[in-house]
Design an enzyme around this catalytic site. Structure first.
Site, PDB file in Angstrom:
ATOM      1  N   GLY A 239      -3.597  -3.756  -0.725  1.00 22.13           N
ATOM      2  CA  GLY A 239      -4.247  -4.774   0.093  1.00 22.13           C
ATOM      3  C   GLY A 239      -5.105  -5.719  -0.720  1.00 22.13           C
ATOM      4  N   GLU A 273      -2.737   0.940  -5.172  1.00 25.39           N
ATOM      5  CA  GLU A 273      -1.388   0.621  -4.685  1.00 25.39           C
ATOM      6  C   GLU A 273      -1.204  -0.873  -4.438  1.00 25.39           C
ATOM      7  OE1 GLU A 273      -1.255   2.855  -1.054  1.00 25.39           O
ATOM      8  OE2 GLU A 273      -0.841   4.747  -2.058  1.00 25.39           O
ATOM      9  N   ARG A 276       1.337  -7.150  -3.190  1.00 22.93           N
ATOM     10  CA  ARG A 276       1.386  -8.618  -3.254  1.00 22.93           C
ATOM     11  C   ARG A 276       0.564  -9.184  -4.406  1.00 22.93           C
ATOM     12  NH1 ARG A 276       0.447 -10.677   1.922  1.00 22.93           N
ATOM     13  NH2 ARG A 276       0.174  -8.562   2.664  1.00 22.93           N
ATOM     14  N   CYS A 354      18.919 -20.431  14.482  1.00 20.25           N
ATOM     15  CA  CYS A 354      18.801 -20.926  15.852  1.00 20.25           C
ATOM     16  C   CYS A 354      17.571 -20.378  16.554  1.00 20.25           C
ATOM     17  CB  CYS A 354      20.066 -20.560  16.618  1.00 20.25           C
ATOM     18  SG  CYS A 354      21.508 -21.193  15.781  1.00 20.25           S
TER      19      CYS A 354
HETATM   20  N1  LLP Z   1      -0.313   0.857   0.389  1.00 16.60           N
HETATM   21  C1  LLP Z   1      -0.009   1.070   1.676  1.00 16.60           C
HETATM   22  C2  LLP Z   1      -0.214   2.399   2.266  1.00 16.60           C
HETATM   23  C3  LLP Z   1       0.493   0.002   2.442  1.00 16.60           C
HETATM   24  O1  LLP Z   1       0.783   0.204   3.732  1.00 16.60           O
HETATM   25  C4  LLP Z   1       0.666  -1.269   1.857  1.00 16.60           C
HETATM   26  C5  LLP Z   1       1.200  -2.391   2.636  1.00 16.60           C
HETATM   27  C6  LLP Z   1       0.334  -1.429   0.501  1.00 16.60           C
HETATM   28  C7  LLP Z   1      -0.169  -0.336  -0.208  1.00 16.60           C
HETATM   29  C8  LLP Z   1       0.485  -2.736  -0.234  1.00 16.60           C
HETATM   30  O2  LLP Z   1      -0.243  -3.763   0.312  1.00 16.60           O
HETATM   31  P1  LLP Z   1      -0.417  -5.126  -0.519  1.00 16.60           P
HETATM   32  O3  LLP Z   1      -1.183  -4.764  -1.768  1.00 16.60           O
HETATM   33  O4  LLP Z   1       0.936  -5.603  -0.860  1.00 16.60           O
HETATM   34  O5  LLP Z   1      -1.143  -6.044   0.372  1.00 16.60           O
HETATM   35  N2  LLP Z   1       4.668  -7.757   5.418  1.00 16.60           N
HETATM   36  C9  LLP Z   1       3.255  -8.068   5.305  1.00 16.60           C
HETATM   37  C10 LLP Z   1       2.503  -7.030   4.544  1.00 16.60           C
HETATM   38  C11 LLP Z   1       2.627  -5.638   5.095  1.00 16.60           C
HETATM   39  C12 LLP Z   1       1.990  -4.636   4.220  1.00 16.60           C
HETATM   40  C13 LLP Z   1       2.198  -3.258   4.681  1.00 16.60           C
HETATM   41  N3  LLP Z   1       1.590  -2.275   3.846  1.00 16.60           N
HETATM   42  C14 LLP Z   1       3.100  -9.458   4.690  1.00 16.60           C
HETATM   43  O6  LLP Z   1       4.102 -10.103   4.407  1.00 16.60           O
HETATM   44  O7  LLP Z   1       1.990  -9.926   4.523  1.00 16.60           O
END
Ligand code: LLP
Length: 430
Positions: A239, A273, A276, A354
């Site tokens: 996150g 973890e 993005r 569409c």
């Molecule tokens: N760890 C866990 C347990 C997670 O559920 C997630 C993301 C991450 C790490 C990685 O999060 P990041 O560092 O990438 O923000 N499709 C959405 C994002 C959904 C994320 C779900 N879990 C978007 O396009 O913004």
């Protein structure tokens, strides 16, 4: 702009011309910068050096096996949430011990796969799941290392769909119930509860809120250790934000500034973890303008990429900076900021699907573009291809990785044959 720069008015990735990549591989195409992926991992490693964490790249953001291999070589472990992601990272040569397996709905088969492959840590999302894991591991006569995912009831103020740390969501075990779970199962020999896990949401744009959630779980962890539970691992989740507009996200160092003082010298092993924050700005999606159309007082630039290639704008009203690949006199000053040009035209950049929700950008001022020109959709390295579908029977786009000044295909463009193959390859009587 990550590994992407305008040189002499034309977009390049690590010195390779985006237009030449399109000449070779067509559109739509995702292009990733290997150098930028490595740079972001190094940035995390440096910022959090005092904790010496295991950086588990969140595979869901960008699961291509070639990218996973590159990140493994850069020292990453992996955060996976399905048997499919586990399969991918093992294909990419990952050491299963450096893999954490989360997910609210692990199937029995996935639990068995985690055991069989020797996954380092399984993050438990409910008491029922833990009981099932104890039964499976006990039956197999093995010990599985696990962490309890704690839901700290802290609001990350992310999009409603990606805010996971509030107690109304399906994620983790309620903060208040965690001590009881440890008391009941904390001495199990088949599932060793050696960790806690927290993930507040995606992204958590305020490092203070990140620290608040982690701090709550840390206090709980210390109390549980005080009761004699052997917790030695703290997974602080992902996150970490990525800048979709230049300068609009904290850096890894900004998060580290509040998290490291909180966590250091605790005698714990840390896991991060990020997804993005590593991948988003290491990728762009290149698309070709099919035509420009005026309708209802609006100007639509219709391109050959669509919501099936990048669903984030439709699903989360997400912002992605879009700009011509051949910008000539219009080289942008930044991604997302005010541009110093007068002749920009406000348009909606839309795909051929569409649905009215099929847009990549809305009411966006960009240089005038015509049929045949190329547009770059920035920050498309994370949750772009990984969320792509074949909706409208559109074969998924190709992926290209640029490394050391060389572009290579890392996923071929799907064909129409690929669309129907699973429907045709059916055993007689199946
Ligand atoms: N760890 C866990 C347990 C997670 O559920 C997630 C993301 C991450 C790490 C990685 O999060 P990041 O560092 O990438 O923000 N499709 C959405 C994002 C959904 C994320 C779900 N879990 C978007 O396009 O913004």
């Amino acid at each position: 702009m990550g590994g992407f720069e305008y040189e002499r008015g034309h977009l390049h990735c690590e010195g390779v011309s985006a237009a030449e990549i399109v000449d070779r591989y067509g559109t739509p195409v995702y292009v990733y910068s290997g150098a930028e992926l490595r740079r972001r991992v190094a940035e995390f490693r440096e910022a959090f050096a005092a904790l010496d964490p295991l950086i588990c790249f969140s595979v869901k953001s960008c699961p291509n096996t070639h990218i996973c291999r590159l990140l493994r070589e850069a020292g990453c472990g992996f955060d996976v949430v399905s048997g499919g992601e586990l399969f991918r990272v093992l294909r990419a040569g990952a050491d299963a011990k450096r893999v954490v397996f989360a997910g609210v709905g692990k199937t029995e088969r996935e639990i068995r796969e985690a055991i069989a492959t020797g996954v380092g840590l399984v993050n438990v999302e409910s008491q029922a799941e833990l009981e099932q894991m104890i039964a499976i591991a006990g039956g197999a006569g093995v010990t599985l290392d696990a962490a309890i995912r704690v839901n700290p009831d802290v609001d990350a103020h992310s999009h409603e769909y990606t805010t996971t740390g509030r107690k109304q969501t399906k994620f983790g075990i309620d903060f208040d119930q965690v001590p009881e779970v440890f008391r009941r199962f904390g001495h199990s020999r088949s599932v060793r509860l050696r960790g806690v896990h927290v993930h507040l949401g995606s992204p958590v744009s305020d490092p203070g809120v990140f620290a608040q959630g982690v701090g709550r779980v840390l206090e709980l962890t210390e109390a549980l250790r005080g009761e004699g539970f052997g917790i030695d691992t703290f997974d602080i989740g992902g996150g970490f934000a990525a800048a979709y507009r230049d300068g609009d996200a904290p850096s890894p160092a900004d998060y580290a500034r509040v998290l490291v003082p909180l966590l250091r010298d605790r005698g714990l092993r840390f896991i991060l973890e990020p997804g993005r924050a590593i991948a988003a700005n290491a990728g762009v999606l290149l698309a070709r303008v099919l035509r420009v159309k005026r309708s209802g007082g609006r100007r639509f630039v219709i391109v050959d990429a669509a919501m099936n290639d990048l669903i984030r704008p439709a699903l989360y009203q997400a912002y992605h900076f879009v700009w011509p690949v051949q910008a000539d006199g219009y080289v942008p000053e930044s991604r997302g900021g005010e541009q110093p040009f007068e002749a920009l035209e406000v348009c909606d950049i839309v795909g051929p699907v569409c649905e009215c929700g099929d847009f990549l950008a809305r009411e966006r001022a960009i240089p005038p573009v015509r049929r045949g020109e190329l547009l770059a959709v920035f920050s498309a390295g994370a949750y772009a291809m990984s969320m792509a579908s074949q909706y409208n029977s559109r074969p998924r786009a190709a992926e290209v990785l640029v490394c050391d000044g060389r572009a290579r295909l890392i996923r071929r463009r799907e064909t129409c044959e690929d669309l129907v193959r699973p429907e045709e390859e059916i055993e007689p009587g199946g």
